[in-house]
Scaffold this motif. Structure first.
Motif, short mmCIF file in Angstrom:
data_model
loop_
_atom_site.label_atom_id
_atom_site.label_comp_id
_atom_site.label_asym_id
_atom_site.label_seq_id
_atom_site.Cartn_x
_atom_site.Cartn_y
_atom_site.Cartn_z
N UNK A 15 0.88 -1.31 0.10
CA UNK A 15 0.00 -0.05 -0.14
C UNK A 15 0.87 1.08 -0.05
N UNK A 16 1.98 1.15 0.80
CA UNK A 16 2.85 2.44 0.67
C UNK A 16 3.45 2.67 -0.53
N UNK A 17 3.85 1.61 -1.15
CA UNK A 17 4.40 1.74 -2.49
C UNK A 17 3.21 2.25 -3.75
N UNK A 18 2.11 1.90 -3.29
CA UNK A 18 1.10 2.44 -4.29
C UNK A 18 1.00 3.87 -3.90
N UNK A 19 1.22 4.33 -2.90
CA UNK A 19 0.80 5.71 -2.62
C UNK A 19 1.91 6.67 -2.80
N UNK A 20 3.00 6.01 -3.48
CA UNK A 20 4.33 6.70 -3.55
C UNK A 20 4.16 8.04 -4.63
N UNK A 21 3.60 7.83 -5.60
CA UNK A 21 3.01 8.80 -6.58
C UNK A 21 2.41 10.00 -5.88
N UNK A 22 1.53 9.26 -5.01
CA UNK A 22 0.36 10.52 -4.31
C UNK A 22 1.25 11.25 -3.44
N UNK A 23 2.31 10.64 -2.88
CA UNK A 23 3.20 11.54 -1.92
C UNK A 23 3.96 12.72 -2.73
N UNK A 24 4.38 12.06 -3.73
CA UNK A 24 5.08 13.03 -4.54
C UNK A 24 4.26 14.37 -4.96
N UNK A 25 2.98 13.85 -5.48
CA UNK A 25 1.91 14.98 -5.86
C UNK A 25 1.47 15.66 -4.82
#
Length: 388
Positions: A15-25
C-alpha cells in the motif's frame, strides 16, 4: 512486541508503494499512510514505556525504516525522522514529557536541529525566535524540536540547545518544492519571541555526554546511547532502504528485459549485468551490516555500564557517511544499467535515484567532516566537537 510491529509494517508495504506517486504529488506523506503506520505501533518503538511506548531495540526500528523506504523513499525518510524523536523526548525533564504525551501518547514531533534560531536567557527559561528549514513531516506533528544558540544579556553565546515547541507557537511555511524526497513535506518553521521554559530545553553538551534529565524516569539502556549515533543512523537508514528497493526492482526488470541492440538477448544472461548486481548488493549489504554492528557495539558497552569511547563514536560516523555513499553508488550503478524503462514515471528506480541524492545533501551525510574527524583522531590529534 517489536516483531508484531515489523509484521504490521511489512503488511503495509504494498500500500505504501502504491501511494508513492500520491506522496510526490501532494509533497507530503498521505495522512492515510501515517495513520496506517501509527496503527502498527511503529511510532512507539523508541517511545518510553512510561507513555505507552515499547522501548524497543533500535535495530528493530531501523529495520522497519529500511523496509518502509524500500517501498517509498519519502515515507521511509519521514517515518525515520518522526520515529526517532520520541527517543530524544525521553531525555527531557518529566514535565516536558508529560506536556507532549500526558493527554495523548500518540503525539508526534518534527525537528530542525541546525542552530538557526536565537534564544535569549529569560526568567525561568528562554525567549526563542528564528526560522528553521527542512522540518520533514512537520504536517504530521503536534510539536517541533528546534536547535538554537543561547545568548546571555551581554550577547555572548553560552549554550547550544534543543527547544521543544507546541504547534500553537510556530508557523509552518510551505516552501518544499524539490526534485527528490518530494513527499517529505520538509517545510520551514518560524518562531517569533516564544517563551520556552527551562524544562522544555535540552543542552547539546548534555546529550553529547549521553545524559538527559529524563533518564531519572526512563532508566532503560536505550536512552543511554549517544544522540549523534542514533540520529545520524536515522538519516542513513532510509537511503540504505532505497538501495535495497532499487536493487529488487532492477533485478526484476532485468529478468524481463530483452535487449534489442544485442539481437534480442535477455538482459539477465549478460555476464556484465551479473557482475554489476554482485557489486551493488555487496555495497548495500556492507552499509547495513556496519550500521548494525556499530550500534550493537555501543549497546554492549552500555549494558556493561561502560563509557562509549570517542573512537567508537567516530567509527559510527565514519561508517554512517560511507554507508550513505555506498548505497547511493549502488543505486547509481543499478539505475544506469536498467535501460530506458527505468526512466518512466511510477518506477521505483528513478524515484530512488532522485530521493537518495536528495538525502545525501543532509548535513548528517557530509562525508568529509566525519571522515576527517575519524582520521585526525587515529593520528592522535584532538578533534573538534561535532556530530559524533
Amino acid at each position: 512486541m517489536s516483531h508484531e510491529v515489523l509484521d504490521g509494517v511489512r503488511d503495509l508495504l504494498p500500500t505504501i508503494r502504491e501511494r508513492a506517486d500520491e506522496a510526490e504529488r501532494l509533497r507530503v506523506i498521505p495522512e492515510a499512510s501515517i495513520k496506517d503506520l501509527e496503527s502498527t505501533g511503529f511510532f512507539r518503538l523508541l517511545q518510553p514505556k512510561l507513555y505507552d511506548g515499547f522501548e524497543a531495540d533500535p535495530i528493530d526500528f531501523y529495520t522497519a525504516v529500511r523496509e518502509i523506504a524500500g517501498a517509498c523513499g519519502s515515507t521511509g525518510w519521514v517515518s525515520s525522522v518522526l520515529g526517532v524523536h520520541p527517543w530524544q523526548v525521553a531525555l527531557f525533564a518529566k514535565d516536558a514529557q508529560e506536556a507532549v504525551w500526558g493527554a495523548d501518547t500518540s503525539a508526534r514531533l518534527s525537528s530542525s536541529y541546525a542552530p538557526t534560531g536565537k534564544a535569549i536567557v529569560a526568567d525561568g527559561g528562554y525567549t526563542l525566535s528564528g526560522k528553521w528549514s527542512f522540518s520533514s513531516g512537520s504536517d504530521h506533528a503536534q510539536w517541533v524540536l528546534l536547535g538554537g544558540l543561547v545568548f546571555n544579556a551581554e550577547g555572548q553565546i553560552v549554550d547550544f540547545k534543543t527547544f521543544m515547541i507546541p504547534r500553537s507557537d510556530y508557523e509552518i511555511l510551505d516552501v518544499w518544492n524539490v526534485v527528490g524526497l518530494r513527499g517529505t513535506g520538509s517545510n520551514d518553521i518560524v518562531v517569533n519571541d516564544v517563551f520556552v521554559p527551562e524544562a522544555f530545553t535540552l543542552s547539546m553538551s548534555d546529550t553529547g555526554r549521553c545524559y538527559g534529565p529524563g533518564q531519572e524516569v526512563n532508566t532503560s539502556d536505550l536512552y543511554k546511547l549517544p544522540f549523534h549515533s542514533l540520529f545520524t543512523s536515522t538519516i542513513t537508514t532510509p537511503i540504505v532502504g532505497m538501495a535495497y528497493g532499487a536493487y529488487a526492482e532492477h533485478v526484476d526488470m532485468q529478468q524481463k528485459r530483452v535487449r534489442a541492440a544485442y539481437l534480442g538477448e535477455k538482459a539477465s544472461l549478460d555476464p556484465f549485468a551479473a557482475v554489476r548486481i554482485a557489486r551493488a548488493s555487496s555495497d548495500i549489504d556492507a552499509a547495513w551490516a556496519l550500521l548494525v554492528n556499530n550500534i550493537r557495539e555501543e549497546q554492549a558497552l552500555v549494558a556493561k555500564g561502560e563509557k562509549i569511547p570517542l573512537s567508537l563514536r567516530l567509527k559510527v560516523r565514519r561508517d554512517q557517511v560511507v554507508g550513505t555513499q555506498r548505497s547511493i553508488d549502488a543505486i547509481d550503478a543499478l539505475f544506469e544499467a536498467s535501460g530506458g524503462r527505468a526512466l518512466a514515471e511510477g518506477t521505483y528506480l528513478q524515484r530512488a535515484w532522485r530521493d537518495a541524492h536528495a538525502g545525501r545533501v543532509h548535513a548528517a551525510n557530509d562525508p568529509e567532516r566525519a571522515l576527517q574527524m575519524y582520521g585526525a583522531s587515529e593520528f592522535g590529534h584532538k578533534v573538534d566537537p561535532g556530530m559524533y
